[in-house]
Design an enzyme around this catalytic site. Sequence first.
Site, PDB file in Angstrom:
ATOM      1  N   ASP A   1      45.218  49.575  35.629  1.00  0.00           N
ATOM      2  CA  ASP A   1      44.648  47.586  36.300  1.00  0.00           C
ATOM      3  C   ASP A   1      46.028  47.110  36.804  1.00  0.00           C
ATOM      4  O   ASP A   1      47.411  48.350  36.660  1.00  0.00           O
ATOM      5  CB  ASP A   1      44.876  47.069  34.797  1.00  0.00           C
ATOM      6  CG  ASP A   1      46.628  47.245  34.006  1.00  0.00           C
ATOM      7  OD1 ASP A   1      47.029  46.103  34.850  1.00  0.00           O
ATOM      8  OD2 ASP A   1      46.810  47.951  33.840  1.00  0.00           O
TER       9      ASP A   1
ATOM     10  N   HIS B   1      38.093  41.581  50.353  1.00  0.00           N
ATOM     11  CA  HIS B   1      38.431  42.791  50.940  1.00  0.00           C
ATOM     12  C   HIS B   1      39.284  43.891  49.603  1.00  0.00           C
ATOM     13  O   HIS B   1      39.197  45.153  49.625  1.00  0.00           O
ATOM     14  CB  HIS B   1      38.918  42.056  52.148  1.00  0.00           C
ATOM     15  CG  HIS B   1      39.729  43.580  52.044  1.00  0.00           C
ATOM     16  ND1 HIS B   1      38.666  44.518  53.369  1.00  0.00           N
ATOM     17  CD2 HIS B   1      40.594  44.117  52.715  1.00  0.00           C
ATOM     18  CE1 HIS B   1      39.345  46.285  53.492  1.00  0.00           C
ATOM     19  NE2 HIS B   1      40.713  45.988  53.186  1.00  0.00           N
TER      20      HIS B   1
ATOM     21  N   CYS C   1      35.157  49.336  56.744  1.00  0.00           N
ATOM     22  CA  CYS C   1      34.752  49.269  55.605  1.00  0.00           C
ATOM     23  C   CYS C   1      33.402  47.944  55.543  1.00  0.00           C
ATOM     24  O   CYS C   1      33.723  47.663  56.433  1.00  0.00           O
ATOM     25  CB  CYS C   1      35.894  48.380  54.799  1.00  0.00           C
ATOM     26  SG  CYS C   1      35.291  46.932  53.894  1.00  0.00           S
TER      27      CYS C   1
ATOM     28  N   ASP D   1      45.305  43.291  27.241  1.00  0.00           N
ATOM     29  CA  ASP D   1      46.615  43.657  27.065  1.00  0.00           C
ATOM     30  C   ASP D   1      46.848  42.603  25.960  1.00  0.00           C
ATOM     31  O   ASP D   1      46.363  41.402  26.142  1.00  0.00           O
ATOM     32  CB  ASP D   1      47.132  42.996  28.264  1.00  0.00           C
ATOM     33  CG  ASP D   1      48.866  44.196  28.676  1.00  0.00           C
ATOM     34  OD1 ASP D   1      48.768  44.346  27.896  1.00  0.00           O
ATOM     35  OD2 ASP D   1      49.501  43.499  29.288  1.00  0.00           O
TER      36      ASP D   1
ATOM     37  N   CYS E   1      34.039  42.254  55.821  1.00  0.00           N
ATOM     38  CA  CYS E   1      34.738  43.256  57.329  1.00  0.00           C
ATOM     39  C   CYS E   1      33.312  42.984  58.013  1.00  0.00           C
ATOM     40  O   CYS E   1      33.502  42.904  58.672  1.00  0.00           O
ATOM     41  CB  CYS E   1      35.108  44.397  56.439  1.00  0.00           C
ATOM     42  SG  CYS E   1      37.100  44.247  56.181  1.00  0.00           S
TER      43      CYS E   1
ATOM     44  N   CYS F   1      32.967  46.067  53.411  1.00  0.00           N
ATOM     45  CA  CYS F   1      32.817  44.907  51.563  1.00  0.00           C
ATOM     46  C   CYS F   1      32.389  43.029  52.760  1.00  0.00           C
ATOM     47  O   CYS F   1      31.907  43.071  54.424  1.00  0.00           O
ATOM     48  CB  CYS F   1      34.312  44.095  51.847  1.00  0.00           C
ATOM     49  SG  CYS F   1      34.951  43.407  52.976  1.00  0.00           S
TER      50      CYS F   1
END
Length: 380
Positions: free
Chosen positions: A266, A335, A304, A92, A309, A306
């Site tokens: 983003d 997560h 999930c 940015d 999890c 991940c």
Amino acid sequence: MKTVRFELQHRCGRARRGQVVTPHGIVDTPSFMPVGTGGVVKAMLPEEVRNSGAQVVLGNTFHLMLRPGHRLVESLGGLHRFMNWPHTILTDSGGFQVFSLARRRSIDEDGVLFRSPYDGSEHKLTPERAVEIQEALGSDIAMAFDEFPPPGVDARATRASMNRTTRWLDRCIEARTRPERTSLFGIVQGGLFEDLREEHARALIERDLDGYAIGGVAVGESKADMRRVIEATSPFLPEDRPRYLMGVGLPEDLVVAVLSGIDMFDCVVPTRNARMGRVLTWDGPINIKHARFREDPGPLDERCSCPTCRAYSRAYLRHLWSSNEITGHRLLTMHNLWHLQDLMRRLRQDIEAGRAARWLPWAEARIAGAEAEAPLDAPS
């Protein structure tokens, strides 16, 4: 030849599935970029960010200028090497800080004079300096320095701000010295006025930039207004360039924007929310601080996959949060990052399969605050 190349592969309505090809790799779109403001995605190692599915991260010109300084980063091999992220980086320009640090800056036609939020020292950021810093960092995608007014400003003031953004863009274009390495995206402004958004998009397209962003949303306006602006602006952006919606990261808003033709996003939502105990799940957001999770043996989200999890219970994560353990922040952040990357992956698959529109009722129900069952039977 453009530094960044966009390859459109599939359409489903206005939704687009493609790839952004940069000097540091391929970014599959729609894509969500974790925010690494100061050269780090908070609480995460770079390999953990990559393992979540992220192919690009965002850095910030203003903050890296202040700490540790862009020339130091350049001397140490550039931002990719400095932060150990060998993949695509978008930076940015500092334009958001023109808005967010309004009480700590003064603005004129030349640029913006800021007082550092760290030590109060004064620093001048101009279009030329914003380009200089981003090129020194070695960004793959640099954003033009822009200005946008807060919500509620009238059309006359919005037009004046929009026109200054165009003049600053022309100065950014003139200031480029490494176009073969660092691309330049322009930012469409115009507030909540659809005619100004169209006017500004057309003006920026004349500059033949590497990509185009929609800025100045998710800054306090209603979700209805945000959606209206996105849907009104997207059709005027070039078909053969990446389209980037800045600062939007709630799942339901991402879905609406993808279905409107946006490719890149983003937001600090996954990282900031994690530090506040807020967790994104397919059943809606939860707050791990709640007492009801004290003895809960289940994962954050049954659907999930991940690392959090797969291995940790809600009870344990609540214990970490209550004990102010940094590991808790890490696991919740991991997560949340995986959740948004999984959403992007499923949207890409459904665009390819021609069924992306089935996400709209889910998103609209979430926006309305109603329970919504996500269409999770996308191909794995």
